[in-house]
Design an enzyme around this catalytic site. Structure first.
Site, PDB file in Angstrom:
ATOM      1  N   ALA A   1      40.671  46.236  44.750  1.00  0.00           N
ATOM      2  CA  ALA A   1      40.275  47.173  43.687  1.00  0.00           C
ATOM      3  C   ALA A   1      39.000  46.780  42.944  1.00  0.00           C
ATOM      4  CB  ALA A   1      41.401  47.413  42.677  1.00  0.00           C
ATOM      5  N   ALA A   2      38.308  45.739  43.400  1.00  0.00           N
ATOM      6  CA  ALA A   2      37.042  45.392  42.725  1.00  0.00           C
ATOM      7  C   ALA A   2      36.049  46.557  42.867  1.00  0.00           C
ATOM      8  CB  ALA A   2      36.459  44.111  43.304  1.00  0.00           C
ATOM      9  N   GLY A   3      36.003  47.146  44.061  1.00  0.00           N
ATOM     10  CA  GLY A   3      35.106  48.289  44.278  1.00  0.00           C
ATOM     11  C   GLY A   3      35.518  49.488  43.437  1.00  0.00           C
ATOM     12  N   ASP A   4      36.822  49.691  43.295  1.00  0.00           N
ATOM     13  CA  ASP A   4      37.312  50.802  42.450  1.00  0.00           C
ATOM     14  C   ASP A   4      36.914  50.559  40.998  1.00  0.00           C
ATOM     15  OD1 ASP A   4      38.562  51.761  44.747  1.00  0.00           O
ATOM     16  OD2 ASP A   4      40.408  50.650  44.313  1.00  0.00           O
TER      17      ASP A   4
END
Ligand code: RIB
Length: 318
Positions: A252-255
């Site tokens: 979820a870093a990209g989210d």
């Protein structure tokens, strides 16, 4: 127009930590097992809700008539996200993601879309009209027809469309032409260009980002993990570094990046400021386990931004 609308998936994440990700055909022992709220759409909504100052944040998506659906709604509500447009369907169960995270923080994810497949173009268009939000966030864990209809309608209504082409899928040029900001990671960027692989060097990034502009998105922000991001548009080609940290879990870093970017842009930050804000938020997200659980608060992001600018002043004065 004010506010941010997020259209996309809600998944319950089944997470196991392992020492090393298994090879094909291999069984490996796992450590702790956790059930955590996730889904690329819901994670982005959670990031916007947690990081916005005074925006109305609304999620559009589908869950099953089950306990996971209720838990996912509750997680979003706790992050200040309005879930009135999250529909319960009886035709399928809430989406599920099986996630394995190794000690380095890297992961493998398998998604069973379930109820996410029920999201219809008409309900998304109705939500775009009702919400009158300035920004629309999209990803690719919903039916492509729905994503394309949302982008087309939002663009026709003058909204800013931010598409995270994740997970990688072939996309029509018509959809890409409706996108204001395209935010692929390395493997997604290569897949969109018909290439394989999962690593882009900083030397290669400008050409890859420029090639992604060709089908029509106004801007590309290429997410390069610990190498930061590369921004490209008609007039600019520029690298933004990410702070160095020890990664615990990159899920979820990209989210988190996309949610933080939208939150910052919607409140009037410049693109440069918004990218610094989003890279800082995403960096903090990799220092904690889980998807929504890892998304930082606004004070945490602001504290790290201040520390970063103090460090760069020290370097300049040294
Ligand atoms: O981007 C991370 C997310 O991908 C996880 O939360 C999982 O649900 C999958 O959608």
């Amino acid at each position: 127009m004010k506010g941010i609308l997020i259209v996309g998936s809600l998944n319950m994440d089944f997470v196991v930590r392992v020492e090393h990700l298994p090879q094909r055909g291999q069984t490996v022992p796992g450590a702790e097992f956790k059930t955590l709220p996730g889904g690329k759409g819901a994670n982005q909504a959670c990031a916007v809700g947690r990081l916005s100052r005074d925006q109305t944040v609304r999620m559009v998506g589908c869950v099953g008539a089950d306990a996971s659906g209720e838990q996912l709604r509750a997680s979003l509500r706790a992050a200040n996200v309005d879930v009135a447009f999250v529909r319960t369907v009886t035709a399928a169960a809430t989406g599920v993601a099986l996630i394995t995270v190794e000690q380095s923080g890297q992961n493998q994810i398998v998604v069973a879309a379930g109820a996410n497949e029920c999201l219809q173009p008409a309900e998304v268009i109705a939500a775009i009209d009702a919400a009158a939000a300035s920004h629309l966030l999209l990803q690719l864990e919903s039916p492509l027809e729905t994503v394309a209809a949302a982008a087309r309608h939002a663009r026709a209504c003058g909204r800013q469309v931010i598409l995270d082409p994740a997970p990688a899928r072939p996309l029509d040029a018509a959809l890409l032409a409706d996108v204001d900001i395209l935010t692929p990671n390395e493997s997604e960027a290569l897949a969109l260009l018909g290439l394989t692989g999962s690593d882009i060097s900083l030397d290669e990034a400008p050409n890859i980002a420029r090639a992604l502009l060709a089908p029509g998105p106004r801007r590309v922000i290429l997410k390069l993990g610990e190498k930061g991001v590369w921004l490209a548009d008609e007039t600019c080609s520029r690298h933004f570094a990410a702070p160095r940290v020890d990664a615990v879990d990159v899920t979820a870093a990209g989210d988190c990046f996309n949610g933080a970017l939208a939150a910052a842009l919607a409140e009037g930050q410049t693109l440069t400021e918004a990218i610094h804000f989003a890279t800082t938020a995403a960096t903090l997200a990799v220092t904690k386990p889980g998807a929504q659980d890892s998304i930082p608060t606004r004070p945490e992001v602001e504290a790290m931004l201040q520390a970063r600018s103090a460090q760069s002043v020290e370097v300049e004065n040294a």
